[in-house]
Design a protein around this motif. Structure first.
Motif, PDB file in Angstrom:
ATOM      1  N   CYS A   1       2.358  12.490   5.758  1.00 38.85           N
ATOM      2  CA  CYS A   1       0.711  11.866   6.792  1.00 38.85           C
ATOM      3  C   CYS A   1      -0.062  11.824   6.489  1.00 38.85           C
ATOM      4  O   CYS A   1      -0.369  12.485   5.296  1.00 38.85           O
ATOM      5  N   ASN A   2      -1.101  10.730   7.021  1.00 42.77           N
ATOM      6  CA  ASN A   2      -2.546  10.661   6.527  1.00 42.77           C
ATOM      7  C   ASN A   2      -3.630  10.661   7.700  1.00 42.77           C
ATOM      8  O   ASN A   2      -2.947  10.090   8.742  1.00 42.77           O
ATOM      9  N   ALA A   3      -3.582  11.210   7.378  1.00 41.38           N
ATOM     10  CA  ALA A   3      -5.562  10.446   9.214  1.00 41.38           C
ATOM     11  C   ALA A   3      -6.819  10.348   8.388  1.00 41.38           C
ATOM     12  O   ALA A   3      -7.296  11.006   7.174  1.00 41.38           O
ATOM     13  N   ASP A   4      -7.597   9.608   8.742  1.00 39.53           N
ATOM     14  CA  ASP A   4      -8.875   8.933   8.715  1.00 39.53           C
ATOM     15  C   ASP A   4      -9.975  10.141   9.189  1.00 39.53           C
ATOM     16  O   ASP A   4      -9.871   9.151  10.724  1.00 39.53           O
ATOM     17  N   ILE A   5     -10.128  10.828   9.036  1.00 42.13           N
ATOM     18  CA  ILE A   5     -11.096  11.619  10.168  1.00 42.13           C
ATOM     19  C   ILE A   5     -12.510  11.861   9.611  1.00 42.13           C
ATOM     20  O   ILE A   5     -13.448  12.312   8.813  1.00 42.13           O
ATOM     21  N   LYS A   6     -13.419  11.995  11.389  1.00 40.30           N
ATOM     22  CA  LYS A   6     -14.845  12.136  10.894  1.00 40.30           C
ATOM     23  C   LYS A   6     -14.752  13.201  11.326  1.00 40.30           C
ATOM     24  O   LYS A   6     -14.302  14.227  12.430  1.00 40.30           O
ATOM     25  N   LEU A   7     -14.789  14.363  10.423  1.00 41.96           N
ATOM     26  CA  LEU A   7     -15.607  15.702  10.805  1.00 41.96           C
ATOM     27  C   LEU A   7     -16.701  16.626  11.853  1.00 41.96           C
ATOM     28  O   LEU A   7     -17.867  14.727  11.598  1.00 41.96           O
ATOM     29  N   LEU A   8     -17.211  16.840  12.514  1.00 36.10           N
ATOM     30  CA  LEU A   8     -18.001  17.134  13.350  1.00 36.10           C
ATOM     31  C   LEU A   8     -19.389  18.212  12.098  1.00 36.10           C
ATOM     32  O   LEU A   8     -19.014  18.606  11.248  1.00 36.10           O
ATOM     33  N   GLY A   9     -20.252  16.958  12.734  1.00 32.73           N
ATOM     34  CA  GLY A   9     -21.580  17.343  11.657  1.00 32.73           C
ATOM     35  C   GLY A   9     -21.662  16.812  10.143  1.00 32.73           C
ATOM     36  O   GLY A   9     -22.489  16.729   9.715  1.00 32.73           O
ATOM     37  N   VAL A  10     -20.655  16.002  10.088  1.00 29.39           N
ATOM     38  CA  VAL A  10     -20.558  15.647   9.440  1.00 29.39           C
ATOM     39  C   VAL A  10     -20.459  13.807   9.500  1.00 29.39           C
ATOM     40  O   VAL A  10     -20.045  13.157   9.801  1.00 29.39           O
ATOM     41  N   ARG A  11     -21.046  13.335   7.735  1.00 29.37           N
ATOM     42  CA  ARG A  11     -21.307  11.516   8.924  1.00 29.37           C
ATOM     43  C   ARG A  11     -20.467  10.818   7.470  1.00 29.37           C
ATOM     44  O   ARG A  11     -19.721  11.395   6.570  1.00 29.37           O
ATOM     45  N   GLY A  12     -20.274  10.181   8.669  1.00 33.60           N
ATOM     46  CA  GLY A  12     -18.922   9.270   7.747  1.00 33.60           C
ATOM     47  C   GLY A  12     -17.556  10.043   7.863  1.00 33.60           C
ATOM     48  O   GLY A  12     -16.928  10.788   8.878  1.00 33.60           O
ATOM     49  N   ALA A  13     -16.400   9.232   7.881  1.00 38.33           N
ATOM     50  CA  ALA A  13     -14.807   9.667   8.031  1.00 38.33           C
ATOM     51  C   ALA A  13     -14.207   9.842   6.329  1.00 38.33           C
ATOM     52  O   ALA A  13     -14.726   8.998   5.570  1.00 38.33           O
ATOM     53  N   TYR A  14     -13.374  11.031   6.541  1.00 43.57           N
ATOM     54  CA  TYR A  14     -12.740  11.120   5.150  1.00 43.57           C
ATOM     55  C   TYR A  14     -11.189  10.681   5.389  1.00 43.57           C
ATOM     56  O   TYR A  14     -10.383  11.362   6.429  1.00 43.57           O
ATOM     57  N   ASP A  15     -10.501  10.352   4.483  1.00 44.33           N
ATOM     58  CA  ASP A  15      -9.202  10.527   4.112  1.00 44.33           C
ATOM     59  C   ASP A  15      -8.374  12.002   4.278  1.00 44.33           C
ATOM     60  O   ASP A  15      -9.013  13.101   2.919  1.00 44.33           O
ATOM     61  N   TYR A  16      -8.048  12.810   5.142  1.00 52.99           N
ATOM     62  CA  TYR A  16      -6.988  13.479   4.644  1.00 52.99           C
ATOM     63  C   TYR A  16      -4.805  13.172   4.508  1.00 52.99           C
ATOM     64  O   TYR A  16      -4.258  12.310   5.325  1.00 52.99           O
ATOM     65  N   TRP A  17      -4.783  13.656   3.813  1.00 51.89           N
ATOM     66  CA  TRP A  17      -2.634  13.822   3.310  1.00 51.89           C
ATOM     67  C   TRP A  17      -2.385  15.045   3.856  1.00 51.89           C
ATOM     68  O   TRP A  17      -2.878  16.572   3.836  1.00 51.89           O
ATOM     69  N   GLY A  18      -1.312  15.260   4.440  1.00 49.08           N
ATOM     70  CA  GLY A  18      -0.419  16.315   5.082  1.00 49.08           C
ATOM     71  C   GLY A  18       0.160  16.809   4.044  1.00 49.08           C
ATOM     72  O   GLY A  18       0.553  16.433   2.533  1.00 49.08           O
ATOM     73  N   GLN A  19       1.281  17.941   3.750  1.00 48.82           N
ATOM     74  CA  GLN A  19       1.788  18.025   2.135  1.00 48.82           C
ATOM     75  C   GLN A  19       3.271  17.181   2.300  1.00 48.82           C
ATOM     76  O   GLN A  19       3.880  17.870   0.723  1.00 48.82           O
ATOM     77  N   GLY A  20       3.482  16.512   2.603  1.00 52.01           N
ATOM     78  CA  GLY A  20       5.105  15.871   2.576  1.00 52.01           C
ATOM     79  C   GLY A  20       6.141  16.477   2.968  1.00 52.01           C
ATOM     80  O   GLY A  20       6.432  17.456   3.017  1.00 52.01           O
ATOM     81  N   THR A  21       6.810  16.173   3.754  1.00 52.11           N
ATOM     82  CA  THR A  21       8.546  16.321   4.074  1.00 52.11           C
ATOM     83  C   THR A  21       9.269  15.679   3.728  1.00 52.11           C
ATOM     84  O   THR A  21       9.774  14.449   3.450  1.00 52.11           O
ATOM     85  N   LEU A  22       9.827  16.698   3.221  1.00 51.94           N
ATOM     86  CA  LEU A  22      11.826  15.693   2.352  1.00 51.94           C
ATOM     87  C   LEU A  22      12.106  14.400   4.147  1.00 51.94           C
ATOM     88  O   LEU A  22      13.276  15.570   4.368  1.00 51.94           O
ATOM     89  N   VAL A  23      12.833  13.898   3.874  1.00 49.99           N
ATOM     90  CA  VAL A  23      14.047  13.653   4.351  1.00 49.99           C
ATOM     91  C   VAL A  23      14.929  12.281   3.594  1.00 49.99           C
ATOM     92  O   VAL A  23      14.503  11.677   2.453  1.00 49.99           O
ATOM     93  N   THR A  24      15.916  12.808   3.732  1.00 46.74           N
ATOM     94  CA  THR A  24      17.096  12.342   2.371  1.00 46.74           C
ATOM     95  C   THR A  24      18.313  11.890   3.679  1.00 46.74           C
ATOM     96  O   THR A  24      19.041  12.657   4.448  1.00 46.74           O
ATOM     97  N   VAL A  25      19.102  10.841   3.030  1.00 42.93           N
ATOM     98  CA  VAL A  25      19.481   9.932   4.737  1.00 42.93           C
ATOM     99  C   VAL A  25      21.008   9.696   3.220  1.00 42.93           C
ATOM    100  O   VAL A  25      20.812   8.915   2.348  1.00 42.93           O
ATOM    101  N   SER A  26      21.498  10.783   3.730  1.00 42.33           N
ATOM    102  CA  SER A  26      23.456  10.381   2.327  1.00 42.33           C
ATOM    103  C   SER A  26      24.404  11.224   3.618  1.00 42.33           C
ATOM    104  O   SER A  26      23.974  11.784   3.965  1.00 42.33           O
ATOM    105  N   SER A  27      25.390  10.233   2.713  1.00 45.72           N
ATOM    106  CA  SER A  27      26.370  10.831   3.031  1.00 45.72           C
ATOM    107  C   SER A  27      27.545  12.008   3.329  1.00 45.72           C
ATOM    108  O   SER A  27      28.293  12.385   3.028  1.00 45.72           O
TER     109      SER A  27
END
Length: 120
Positions: free
Chosen positions: A94-120
């Motif tokens: 997951c990814n989000a463009d976030i503006k923090l309290l008291g900080v100018r501008g918005a910045y990109d943040y990333w989650g840690q990743g989650t594995l999806v496996t599609v298999s029979s």
């Protein structure tokens, strides 16, 4: 700021999974939120994105099968994945463009990743 993703796992072709991601910290506002994925040996690619106003954008490969949604009050974004295919197998971020309290501008943040496996 932290983005905590959850909901990955193993599913059979044709099955469904729902990914969730919650942003926490000193957040003033969040612009776009989205989900990316990276399969082994491939570059990370956009799966779906959603603006704060609810406008969505999907990769052609998932249109009609995946649905992205968000709760602005809770700072969360979900990805409902239906009719999953083996080629959907990847680590999803997951990814989000976030503006923090008291900080100018918005910045990109990333989650840690989650594995999806599609298999029979």
């Amino acid at each position: 700021v932290q983005l905590q993703a959850s909901g990955g796992g193993l599913v059979q072709p044709g099955g469904s999974l729902r990914l969730s991601c919650a942003a926490s910290g000193s957040i003033f506002s969040i612009n776009a939120m989205g989900w990316y994925r990276q399969a082994p040996g491939k570059q990370r690619e956009l799966v779906a994105a959603i603006t704060s106003g609810g406008t969505t954008n999907y990769a052609d490969s998932v249109k009609g099968r995946f649905t992205i949604s968000r709760d602005n009050a809770k700072n969360t974004v979900d990805l409902q994945m239906n009719s999953l295919k083996p080629e959907d197998t990847a680590v999803y971020y997951c990814n989000a463009d976030i503006k923090l309290l008291g900080v100018r501008g918005a910045y990109d943040y990333w989650g840690q990743g989650t594995l999806v496996t599609v298999s029979s």
